[in-house]
Write an enzyme that holds these catalytic residues in place. Sequence first.
Site, PDB file in Angstrom:
ATOM      1  N   ARG A  51       0.797  -1.224   0.000  1.00 23.69           N
ATOM      2  CA  ARG A  51       0.000   0.000   0.000  1.00 23.69           C
ATOM      3  C   ARG A  51       0.830   1.275   0.000  1.00 23.69           C
ATOM      4  O   ARG A  51       0.605   2.181  -0.788  1.00 23.69           O
ATOM      5  CB  ARG A  51      -0.879   0.061   1.247  1.00 23.69           C
ATOM      6  CG  ARG A  51      -2.299  -0.338   1.054  1.00 23.69           C
ATOM      7  CD  ARG A  51      -2.806  -0.846   2.375  1.00 23.69           C
ATOM      8  NE  ARG A  51      -1.943  -1.930   2.824  1.00 23.69           N
ATOM      9  CZ  ARG A  51      -2.073  -3.175   2.408  1.00 23.69           C
ATOM     10  NH1 ARG A  51      -3.037  -3.510   1.618  1.00 23.69           N
ATOM     11  NH2 ARG A  51      -1.235  -4.124   2.805  1.00 23.69           N
ATOM     12  N   THR A  52       1.770   1.362   0.915  1.00 24.21           N
ATOM     13  CA  THR A  52       2.445   2.644   1.075  1.00 24.21           C
ATOM     14  C   THR A  52       3.198   3.015  -0.199  1.00 24.21           C
ATOM     15  O   THR A  52       3.058   4.110  -0.723  1.00 24.21           O
ATOM     16  CB  THR A  52       3.379   2.619   2.300  1.00 24.21           C
ATOM     17  OG1 THR A  52       2.598   2.249   3.429  1.00 24.21           O
ATOM     18  CG2 THR A  52       3.989   3.986   2.552  1.00 24.21           C
ATOM     19  N   LYS A  80      25.417  -3.481  -1.516  1.00 23.10           N
ATOM     20  CA  LYS A  80      26.882  -3.376  -1.630  1.00 23.10           C
ATOM     21  C   LYS A  80      27.478  -2.622  -0.446  1.00 23.10           C
ATOM     22  O   LYS A  80      28.674  -2.375  -0.393  1.00 23.10           O
ATOM     23  CB  LYS A  80      27.251  -2.618  -2.916  1.00 23.10           C
ATOM     24  CG  LYS A  80      26.736  -3.242  -4.185  1.00 23.10           C
ATOM     25  CD  LYS A  80      27.203  -2.370  -5.356  1.00 23.10           C
ATOM     26  CE  LYS A  80      26.521  -2.759  -6.655  1.00 23.10           C
ATOM     27  NZ  LYS A  80      26.710  -1.707  -7.677  1.00 23.10           N
ATOM     28  N   ARG A 101      11.277   4.085   3.126  1.00 20.07           N
ATOM     29  CA  ARG A 101      10.940   3.133   4.195  1.00 20.07           C
ATOM     30  C   ARG A 101      12.195   2.345   4.540  1.00 20.07           C
ATOM     31  O   ARG A 101      12.940   1.934   3.648  1.00 20.07           O
ATOM     32  CB  ARG A 101       9.842   2.179   3.744  1.00 20.07           C
ATOM     33  CG  ARG A 101       9.661   1.015   4.700  1.00 20.07           C
ATOM     34  CD  ARG A 101       8.439   0.210   4.412  1.00 20.07           C
ATOM     35  NE  ARG A 101       7.231   0.959   4.760  1.00 20.07           N
ATOM     36  CZ  ARG A 101       6.012   0.427   4.783  1.00 20.07           C
ATOM     37  NH1 ARG A 101       5.842  -0.846   4.472  1.00 20.07           N
ATOM     38  NH2 ARG A 101       4.965   1.152   5.106  1.00 20.07           N
ATOM     39  N   HIS A 129       5.191   6.166  11.400  1.00 20.19           N
ATOM     40  CA  HIS A 129       4.688   5.978  10.031  1.00 20.19           C
ATOM     41  C   HIS A 129       3.711   7.126   9.752  1.00 20.19           C
ATOM     42  O   HIS A 129       2.499   6.932   9.720  1.00 20.19           O
ATOM     43  CB  HIS A 129       3.991   4.615   9.937  1.00 20.19           C
ATOM     44  CG  HIS A 129       3.662   4.165   8.548  1.00 20.19           C
ATOM     45  ND1 HIS A 129       3.703   5.005   7.444  1.00 20.19           N
ATOM     46  CD2 HIS A 129       3.278   2.949   8.071  1.00 20.19           C
ATOM     47  CE1 HIS A 129       3.361   4.320   6.375  1.00 20.19           C
ATOM     48  NE2 HIS A 129       3.105   3.075   6.726  1.00 20.19           N
TER      49      HIS A 129
HETATM   50  C1  NCD Z   1       1.719  -0.743   8.131  1.00 23.88           C
HETATM   51  C2  NCD Z   1       3.223  -0.594   8.274  1.00 23.88           C
HETATM   52  O1  NCD Z   1       3.967  -0.818   7.316  1.00 23.88           O
HETATM   53  O2  NCD Z   1       3.631  -0.240   9.369  1.00 23.88           O
HETATM   54  N1  NCD Z   1       1.336  -1.009   6.813  1.00 23.88           N
HETATM   55  C3  NCD Z   1       1.064   0.028   5.992  1.00 23.88           C
HETATM   56  O3  NCD Z   1       1.914   0.827   5.693  1.00 23.88           O
HETATM   57  N2  NCD Z   1      -0.202   0.183   5.600  1.00 23.88           N
HETATM   58  C4  NCD Z   1       1.130  -1.687   9.081  1.00 23.88           C
HETATM   59  C5  NCD Z   1       1.675  -3.079   9.117  1.00 23.88           C
HETATM   60  O4  NCD Z   1       2.578  -3.443   8.364  1.00 23.88           O
HETATM   61  O5  NCD Z   1       1.168  -3.839   9.937  1.00 23.88           O
END
Ligand code: NCD
Length: 302
Positions: A51-52, A80, A101, A129
């Site tokens: 999703r993100t 590397k 991320r 997040h």
């Molecule tokens: C969340 C995350 O990555 O922290 N997912 C997301 O970005 N929608 C929640 C999760 O992974 O449980």
Amino acid sequence: MQHLMSPMDLSVEELEELMERAADIEADPSAYSHACDGKILATCFYEPSTRTRLSFESAMLRLGGQVIGFADADSSSAAKGESVSDTIRIISSYADICAMRHPKEGAPLVASSRSLIPVINAGDGGHQHPTQTLTDLYTIHSLKGGIGNMTIGLCGDLKFGRTVHSLINALVRYPGMSFVLISPEELRVPSYIRDMLIASSIPFSEVEKLEDALPRLDILYMTRVQKERFFNEEDYLRMKGFYILDKEKMTLAGEDMLILHPLPRVNEISVEVDDDPRAVYFLQAKKGVFIRQALILKLLGL
Ligand code: NCD
């Protein structure tokens, strides 16, 4: 230049402006379809995501911009041994904005300190997040007509769940909020979150049974047990089945209680709940694109 590391980087006023813009975009997406012509978003993902990453990419493409990036550390020069500081220096000359991320807490912050373009923390380890929080706030705002004077239950892995930490951080700044923190003893919120709630005199309780909390909630925020943050498989397996929201438990909840979940879901919400009108987690994921569009525009100063 503005980066986004935690929801606290945005004032309540800025949050409101972002949500207003997101609502505008949602109402008339085509009005924004060239807003980012010629701009490039880099998605640097050192940890799995559906999703993100894709909602960031979709957001940029829907604004008329373009996207570059990598979806796992192994396909980048991190394999590397390159540092995030060096990587972001390079990305700064390839893109106009970056969503990052990383499994290590603070890695996007380190990157932002060396970056020549805005960096968005798209999740750093078990820490924060912020864009999931924007998604959560926007969902609550648009479905409840505002944020405030609500009891929100957060259920599941409150220890490692970064979305939980960011959401609590953001919500304490709205009036009349109270929290029910529902978790097994081993997965309670980190002490820095509890201390912050106490220091800000925010009403909250910590309970283990979901059934006890359900009748008094306006919002239930379910989360999965964060498998990848456990040191051993056994502990994870013991915790994994702790909460399962099913149709029967939903009879205890109020008629207007919304169920949110950042997703992915594992087993904590049984699929039979998906058809309940109170289950809004798929709609929530959809709304994540509009709020990310609004955020990209803001950080690019457009
Ligand atoms: C969340 C995350 O990555 O922290 N997912 C997301 O970005 N929608 C929640 C999760 O992974 O449980």
